[in-house]
Design a protein around this motif. Structure first.
Motif, PDB file in Angstrom:
ATOM      1  N   PHE A 169       0.878  -1.167   0.000  1.00 20.42           N
ATOM      2  CA  PHE A 169       0.000   0.000   0.000  1.00 20.42           C
ATOM      3  C   PHE A 169       0.912   1.212   0.000  1.00 20.42           C
ATOM      4  CE2 PHE A 169      -3.136   2.982   2.004  1.00 20.42           C
ATOM      5  CZ  PHE A 169      -4.125   2.846   1.040  1.00 20.42           C
ATOM      6  N   VAL A 170       0.378   2.361  -0.286  1.00 19.05           N
ATOM      7  CA  VAL A 170       1.169   3.589  -0.292  1.00 19.05           C
ATOM      8  C   VAL A 170       1.795   3.805   1.094  1.00 19.05           C
ATOM      9  CG1 VAL A 170      -0.806   5.086   0.256  1.00 19.05           C
ATOM     10  CG2 VAL A 170       1.135   6.026  -0.969  1.00 19.05           C
ATOM     11  N   THR A 171       3.039   4.208   1.121  1.00 19.89           N
ATOM     12  CA  THR A 171       3.711   4.509   2.390  1.00 19.89           C
ATOM     13  C   THR A 171       3.468   5.978   2.742  1.00 19.89           C
ATOM     14  OG1 THR A 171       5.776   5.207   1.361  1.00 19.89           O
ATOM     15  CG2 THR A 171       5.547   2.845   1.856  1.00 19.89           C
ATOM     16  N   THR A 172       3.814   6.351   3.952  1.00 21.92           N
ATOM     17  CA  THR A 172       3.663   7.736   4.377  1.00 21.92           C
ATOM     18  C   THR A 172       4.480   8.673   3.487  1.00 21.92           C
ATOM     19  OG1 THR A 172       3.243   7.033   6.646  1.00 21.92           O
ATOM     20  CG2 THR A 172       3.912   9.321   6.337  1.00 21.92           C
ATOM     21  N   ALA A 173       5.719   8.284   3.170  1.00 18.57           N
ATOM     22  CA  ALA A 173       6.582   9.112   2.320  1.00 18.57           C
ATOM     23  C   ALA A 173       6.015   9.217   0.899  1.00 18.57           C
ATOM     24  CB  ALA A 173       7.999   8.549   2.285  1.00 18.57           C
ATOM     25  N   GLU A 174       5.555   8.090   0.346  1.00 17.85           N
ATOM     26  CA  GLU A 174       4.956   8.109  -1.000  1.00 17.85           C
ATOM     27  C   GLU A 174       3.692   8.956  -1.009  1.00 17.85           C
ATOM     28  OE1 GLU A 174       6.075   3.701  -2.761  1.00 17.85           O
ATOM     29  OE2 GLU A 174       4.400   3.899  -1.361  1.00 17.85           O
ATOM     30  N   ASN A 175       2.895   8.836   0.046  1.00 16.29           N
ATOM     31  CA  ASN A 175       1.658   9.605   0.140  1.00 16.29           C
ATOM     32  C   ASN A 175       1.947  11.098   0.107  1.00 16.29           C
ATOM     33  OD1 ASN A 175      -1.278   9.780   0.629  1.00 16.29           O
ATOM     34  ND2 ASN A 175      -0.605  10.717   2.540  1.00 16.29           N
ATOM     35  N   LYS A 176       2.935  11.520   0.886  1.00 15.03           N
ATOM     36  CA  LYS A 176       3.296  12.938   0.936  1.00 15.03           C
ATOM     37  C   LYS A 176       3.756  13.423  -0.439  1.00 15.03           C
ATOM     38  CE  LYS A 176       6.010  16.142   3.703  1.00 15.03           C
ATOM     39  NZ  LYS A 176       6.952  16.298   4.801  1.00 15.03           N
ATOM     40  N   LYS A 177       4.596  12.638  -1.104  1.00  7.80           N
ATOM     41  CA  LYS A 177       5.103  12.995  -2.430  1.00  7.80           C
ATOM     42  C   LYS A 177       3.965  13.033  -3.451  1.00  7.80           C
ATOM     43  CE  LYS A 177       7.246  10.528  -5.833  1.00  7.80           C
ATOM     44  NZ  LYS A 177       7.360   9.183  -6.112  1.00  7.80           N
ATOM     45  N   ILE A 206      -5.478   2.651   5.194  1.00 11.09           N
ATOM     46  CA  ILE A 206      -5.342   4.099   5.357  1.00 11.09           C
ATOM     47  C   ILE A 206      -4.963   4.452   6.793  1.00 11.09           C
ATOM     48  CG2 ILE A 206      -6.688   6.254   5.451  1.00 11.09           C
ATOM     49  CD1 ILE A 206      -8.077   5.313   2.873  1.00 11.09           C
ATOM     50  N   GLU A 207      -5.434   3.679   7.746  1.00 11.15           N
ATOM     51  CA  GLU A 207      -5.129   3.946   9.153  1.00 11.15           C
ATOM     52  C   GLU A 207      -3.634   3.874   9.435  1.00 11.15           C
ATOM     53  OE1 GLU A 207      -7.601   1.306  11.399  1.00 11.15           O
ATOM     54  OE2 GLU A 207      -9.429   2.307  10.727  1.00 11.15           O
ATOM     55  N   HIS A 223      -8.654   6.351  -0.732  1.00 15.52           N
ATOM     56  CA  HIS A 223      -7.433   6.163  -1.519  1.00 15.52           C
ATOM     57  C   HIS A 223      -7.727   6.454  -2.980  1.00 15.52           C
ATOM     58  CE1 HIS A 223      -4.476   3.617  -3.768  1.00 15.52           C
ATOM     59  NE2 HIS A 223      -3.687   4.367  -3.030  1.00 15.52           N
ATOM     60  N   CYS A 224      -6.944   7.354  -3.564  1.00 15.71           N
ATOM     61  CA  CYS A 224      -7.053   7.627  -4.997  1.00 15.71           C
ATOM     62  C   CYS A 224      -6.223   6.581  -5.718  1.00 15.71           C
ATOM     63  CB  CYS A 224      -6.542   9.031  -5.329  1.00 15.71           C
ATOM     64  SG  CYS A 224      -6.532   9.343  -7.109  1.00 15.71           S
ATOM     65  N   GLU A 225      -6.893   5.698  -6.435  1.00  9.05           N
ATOM     66  CA  GLU A 225      -6.202   4.608  -7.125  1.00  9.05           C
ATOM     67  C   GLU A 225      -5.420   5.096  -8.342  1.00  9.05           C
ATOM     68  OE1 GLU A 225      -9.463   1.889  -7.729  1.00  9.05           O
ATOM     69  OE2 GLU A 225      -9.053   0.919  -5.799  1.00  9.05           O
ATOM     70  N   LYS A 226      -5.766   6.233  -8.885  1.00  4.73           N
ATOM     71  CA  LYS A 226      -5.040   6.757 -10.048  1.00  4.73           C
ATOM     72  C   LYS A 226      -3.728   7.425  -9.635  1.00  4.73           C
ATOM     73  CE  LYS A 226      -5.301   9.563 -14.173  1.00  4.73           C
ATOM     74  NZ  LYS A 226      -5.467   8.712 -15.337  1.00  4.73           N
ATOM     75  N   LEU A 227      -3.798   8.307  -8.623  1.00  7.02           N
ATOM     76  CA  LEU A 227      -2.614   9.067  -8.226  1.00  7.02           C
ATOM     77  C   LEU A 227      -1.907   8.479  -7.005  1.00  7.02           C
ATOM     78  CD1 LEU A 227      -4.054  12.662  -8.794  1.00  7.02           C
ATOM     79  CD2 LEU A 227      -2.803  11.191 -10.395  1.00  7.02           C
ATOM     80  N   ASN A 228      -2.456   7.411  -6.442  1.00  4.84           N
ATOM     81  CA  ASN A 228      -1.870   6.654  -5.344  1.00  4.84           C
ATOM     82  C   ASN A 228      -1.518   7.534  -4.138  1.00  4.84           C
ATOM     83  OD1 ASN A 228      -1.019   4.315  -4.031  1.00  4.84           O
ATOM     84  ND2 ASN A 228       1.083   4.538  -4.737  1.00  4.84           N
ATOM     85  N   PHE A 229      -2.553   8.168  -3.591  1.00  2.00           N
ATOM     86  CA  PHE A 229      -2.381   8.932  -2.360  1.00  2.00           C
ATOM     87  C   PHE A 229      -3.704   8.933  -1.606  1.00  2.00           C
ATOM     88  CE2 PHE A 229      -4.397  12.142  -4.858  1.00  2.00           C
ATOM     89  CZ  PHE A 229      -4.872  13.122  -4.009  1.00  2.00           C
ATOM     90  N   ILE A 230      -3.640   9.375  -0.349  1.00  2.00           N
ATOM     91  CA  ILE A 230      -4.842   9.460   0.467  1.00  2.00           C
ATOM     92  C   ILE A 230      -5.504  10.798   0.173  1.00  2.00           C
ATOM     93  CG2 ILE A 230      -5.788   9.384   2.802  1.00  2.00           C
ATOM     94  CD1 ILE A 230      -4.259   6.814   1.816  1.00  2.00           C
TER      95      ILE A 230
END
Length: 131
Positions: free
Chosen positions: A20-28, A90-91, A107-114
C-alpha cells in the motif's frame, strides 16, 4: 464451550507486508496531485459559491462549467476507494494537516495517495455503473 477468535498478526488482521502507499509516497504523491492535477480546494467548504477561484480554474482545466465542476468530489470519482480493507490500510498513514476539515479519507487509485471526499482534482472520472 465457546471458542476464542484468533486474530492474525499484523495491523488489524491485515498482514503488514501487504503493499500500500507509504507515508513518504503519500506525501510525495499528494504534492504531485496539488501541483500537476489541480487537487483542492485547500480549504473545502460546502457553502454555495465558496472557493470560486479554485472551481473556475478546475472547470477550465476539465473543459466544463463551474456548476459541473462543483458537483465533482473525490467521493464520487471512479478512482476513489474507501472500502473497509482500504480504510484499514489508510489507518497506517498518519492524518496530515491537509486532512483536517476536508471530510473522510479515501485512496485515490489513479494518483496513489490518500485523498479527501470534499476535494477533487482534474483526474476525476465518473464511476462506472455496476450491473
Amino acid at each position: 464451550m465457546k471458542e476464542f477468535m484468533v486474530i492474525p498478526r499484523g495491523f488489524n488482521g491485515l498482514p503488514m507486508e501487504e503493499g500500500f502507499v507509504t507515508t513518504a509516497e503519500n506525501k510525495k504523491n499528494y504534492a504531485i496531485a496539488v501541483a500537476d492535477w489541480n487537487y483542492g480546494p485547500e480549504v473545502p467548504n460546502n457553502e454555495t459559491g465558496a472557493n470560486k477561484e479554485f472551481y473556475a480554474g478546475l472547470a477550465e482545466a476539465m473543459q466544463s462549467d463551474e456548476k459541473d465542476a462543483r458537483r465533482k468530489h473525490c467521493s464520487n470519482c471512479g478512482y476513489y476507494d474507501n472500502s473497509f480493507m482500504t480504510q484499514v490500510r489508510i489507518e497506517r498513514i498518519p492524518i496530515a494537516a491537509y486532512d483536517k476539515g476536508a471530510g473522510f479519507r479515501g485512496h485515490c487509485e489513479k494518483l496513489n495517495f490518500i485523498c479527501n471526499d470534499m476535494r477533487v482534482c482534474q483526474a476525476w472520472e465518473d464511476r462506472e455503473m455496476e450491473d
